[in-house]
Motif scaffolding. Structure first.
Motif, short mmCIF file in Angstrom:
data_model
loop_
_atom_site.label_atom_id
_atom_site.label_comp_id
_atom_site.label_asym_id
_atom_site.label_seq_id
_atom_site.Cartn_x
_atom_site.Cartn_y
_atom_site.Cartn_z
N ARG A 152 0.88 -1.12 -0.05
CA ARG A 152 0.15 -0.26 -0.01
C ARG A 152 0.92 1.33 -0.09
O ARG A 152 0.42 2.38 -0.26
CB ARG A 152 -0.92 0.06 1.20
CG ARG A 152 -2.25 -1.18 1.06
CD ARG A 152 -3.24 -0.57 2.07
NE ARG A 152 -2.75 -1.21 3.27
CZ ARG A 152 -3.24 -2.64 3.79
NH1 ARG A 152 -3.87 -3.29 2.94
NH2 ARG A 152 -2.85 -2.77 5.14
N LEU A 153 2.09 1.26 0.30
CA LEU A 153 3.11 2.21 -0.09
C LEU A 153 3.38 2.51 -1.27
O LEU A 153 4.05 3.62 -1.54
CB LEU A 153 4.29 2.00 0.92
CG LEU A 153 4.04 1.81 2.38
CD1 LEU A 153 5.44 1.53 2.78
CD2 LEU A 153 3.46 3.00 3.10
N GLY A 154 2.93 1.73 -2.13
CA GLY A 154 3.19 1.99 -3.61
C GLY A 154 4.45 1.23 -4.40
O GLY A 154 4.89 1.82 -5.28
N CYS A 155 4.59 0.18 -3.91
CA CYS A 155 5.70 -0.67 -4.33
C CYS A 155 5.00 -2.23 -4.39
O CYS A 155 3.98 -2.51 -4.17
CB CYS A 155 6.77 -0.83 -3.43
SG CYS A 155 6.37 -1.61 -1.71
N SER A 156 5.83 -3.11 -5.31
CA SER A 156 5.63 -4.38 -5.41
C SER A 156 6.33 -5.00 -4.52
O SER A 156 7.53 -4.65 -4.38
CB SER A 156 5.97 -4.94 -6.80
OG SER A 156 7.21 -4.56 -7.33
N VAL A 157 6.17 -6.02 -4.00
CA VAL A 157 6.72 -6.87 -2.78
C VAL A 157 6.87 -8.27 -3.06
O VAL A 157 6.02 -8.84 -3.68
CB VAL A 157 5.78 -6.62 -1.37
CG1 VAL A 157 6.81 -7.07 -0.53
CG2 VAL A 157 5.63 -5.19 -1.20
N GLN A 158 8.22 -8.53 -2.92
CA GLN A 158 8.35 -10.24 -3.02
C GLN A 158 9.17 -10.64 -1.77
O GLN A 158 10.21 -9.87 -1.42
CB GLN A 158 9.27 -10.54 -4.26
CG GLN A 158 8.79 -10.18 -5.62
CD GLN A 158 9.29 -10.75 -6.68
OE1 GLN A 158 10.55 -10.78 -6.65
NE2 GLN A 158 8.89 -11.15 -7.74
N ILE A 159 8.98 -11.55 -1.14
CA ILE A 159 9.61 -12.26 -0.20
C ILE A 159 10.84 -13.13 -0.49
O ILE A 159 10.77 -13.63 -1.43
CB ILE A 159 8.46 -13.19 0.43
CG1 ILE A 159 7.41 -12.57 1.07
CG2 ILE A 159 9.60 -13.79 1.65
CD1 ILE A 159 7.82 -11.71 2.12
N ARG A 160 11.91 -12.61 -0.13
CA ARG A 160 13.32 -13.09 -0.51
C ARG A 160 13.26 -14.60 -0.45
O ARG A 160 12.72 -15.23 0.56
CB ARG A 160 14.35 -12.51 -0.03
CG ARG A 160 15.57 -12.82 -0.48
CD ARG A 160 17.00 -11.96 -0.01
NE ARG A 160 16.74 -10.62 -0.08
CZ ARG A 160 17.49 -9.50 0.38
NH1 ARG A 160 18.77 -10.09 1.23
NH2 ARG A 160 17.52 -8.27 0.21
N ARG A 161 13.73 -15.30 -1.70
CA ARG A 161 13.63 -16.71 -1.45
C ARG A 161 15.41 -17.21 -1.55
O ARG A 161 16.04 -16.62 -2.32
CB ARG A 161 13.08 -17.53 -2.40
CG ARG A 161 11.30 -17.26 -2.21
CD ARG A 161 10.81 -17.95 -3.29
NE ARG A 161 9.35 -17.99 -3.12
CZ ARG A 161 8.37 -18.68 -2.26
NH1 ARG A 161 9.10 -19.95 -1.86
NH2 ARG A 161 7.11 -18.55 -2.18
N ASN A 162 15.55 -18.39 -1.00
CA ASN A 162 16.89 -19.16 -1.28
C ASN A 162 16.31 -19.76 -2.42
O ASN A 162 15.28 -20.13 -3.17
CB ASN A 162 17.22 -20.08 -0.51
CG ASN A 162 18.01 -19.27 0.81
OD1 ASN A 162 18.58 -18.29 0.71
ND2 ASN A 162 17.38 -20.01 2.13
N LEU A 163 17.30 -20.47 -3.35
CA LEU A 163 17.27 -21.07 -4.68
C LEU A 163 16.55 -22.46 -4.45
O LEU A 163 15.74 -22.66 -5.13
CB LEU A 163 18.79 -21.29 -5.15
CG LEU A 163 19.58 -20.13 -5.80
CD1 LEU A 163 20.76 -20.36 -6.39
CD2 LEU A 163 18.36 -19.48 -6.83
N SER A 164 16.88 -22.88 -3.40
CA SER A 164 16.11 -24.48 -3.01
C SER A 164 15.64 -24.48 -1.74
O SER A 164 15.15 -25.75 -1.39
CB SER A 164 17.25 -25.45 -3.45
OG SER A 164 18.27 -25.34 -2.60
N GLU A 165 15.58 -23.58 -1.03
CA GLU A 165 15.10 -23.74 0.50
C GLU A 165 14.16 -23.00 0.88
O GLU A 165 13.87 -22.74 2.06
CB GLU A 165 16.54 -23.64 1.42
CG GLU A 165 17.83 -24.52 1.38
CD GLU A 165 19.03 -23.89 1.83
OE1 GLU A 165 18.76 -23.21 2.83
OE2 GLU A 165 19.86 -24.62 1.52
N GLY A 166 13.19 -22.58 0.15
CA GLY A 166 12.19 -21.81 0.45
C GLY A 166 12.58 -20.32 0.80
O GLY A 166 13.47 -19.65 0.31
#
Length: 238
Positions: A152-166
């Motif tokens: 809602r602050l005006g950004c797109s958000v992604q939760i950071r992930r490891n390559l193979s560990e979620g």
């Protein structure tokens, strides 16, 4: 022309010259701070006597490998100097940090330091922050709600992930939400708004904290920026 790796090394090794015998030092995290730790380790093996704390488990391991003795934080009231990197910085020494996932410990350490020196290659210096996604450390509980609040602050958000560990998990057991603003026009206001969201532990905007930035340039010089001044001084580093 100097490549990115060497620009980082030039900046980090220049900053290491500020470390003096008897100092209490904060060791940063990331690809540029890595070279500072290597240089400081070389100085310690040459007889330099310091007390040091690290801002991440990765930097702790590297420091120990380099022969740098680490002191428990409860045994030091303040630090004389912290050397750390940045993912972006502008001419006013406002920073985005946290690409390495250590932003909370980095900010705590910077806050307790009499002097924060930032090391970076010249690609990291920008006219306006925001191209690099802003890392925000959030608690795992109800993280979906926290993500909604961030969006809602005006950004797109992604939760950071490891390559193979979620999901990527910080040294503090939290998640990192990478917030893509593209352009941050009012960093101070955004900092306050982020801090008001329940579930946000800390964010990667470092405002009014850096005293100096040492920037490695392609031509082999370092450009030095000081807090409160947009004037840059070019110094050849041999």
């Amino acid at each position: 022309m100097t490549n990115e790796k060497n620009m980082k090394k030039i900046a980090a090794e220049h900053a290491a010259k500020y470390v003096q015998d008897g100092m209490r030092i904060g060791l940063g995290t990331g690809s540029t701070a890595y070279y500072a730790i290597l240089k400081i380790g070389e100085m310690v093996r040459g007889g330099l006597n310091i007390q040091a704390v690290a801002t991440s488990e990765a930097s702790e391991r590297l420091a120990v490998e380099q022969g740098i003795s680490l002191t428990p934080v409860q045994h030091m009231d303040r630090l004389d100097l912290t050397i750390d990197g940045a993912d972006e910085l502008d001419d006013r020494l406002r920073l985005i940090k946290g690409g390495g996932g250590a932003l909370l410990r980095e900010k705590i350490t910077a806050y307790q330091s009499d002097r924060l020196v930032i090391v970076a290659d010249e690609v990291k210096q920008v006219t306006q922050l925001g191209a690099f996604p802003l890392p925000v450390e959030i608690v795992p509980f109800a993280y979906e709600w926290t993500v909604q609040s961030l969006a809602r602050l005006g950004c797109s958000v992604q939760i950071r992930r490891n390559l193979s560990e979620g999901f990527y998990v910080t040294d503090n057991g939290n998640y990192i939400a990478d917030c893509k603003f593209q352009l941050i026009t009012h960093p101070e206001e955004l900092s306050m708004r982020l801090g008001s969201i329940p579930g946000v532990v800390e964010h990667g905007l470092f405002i009014g904290m850096a005293d100096q930035a040492i920037i490695g340039c392609q031509d082999g010089t370092v450009r030095i920026l000081h807090s409160g001044s947009s004037e840059a001084k070019n110094i050849f580093d041999s």
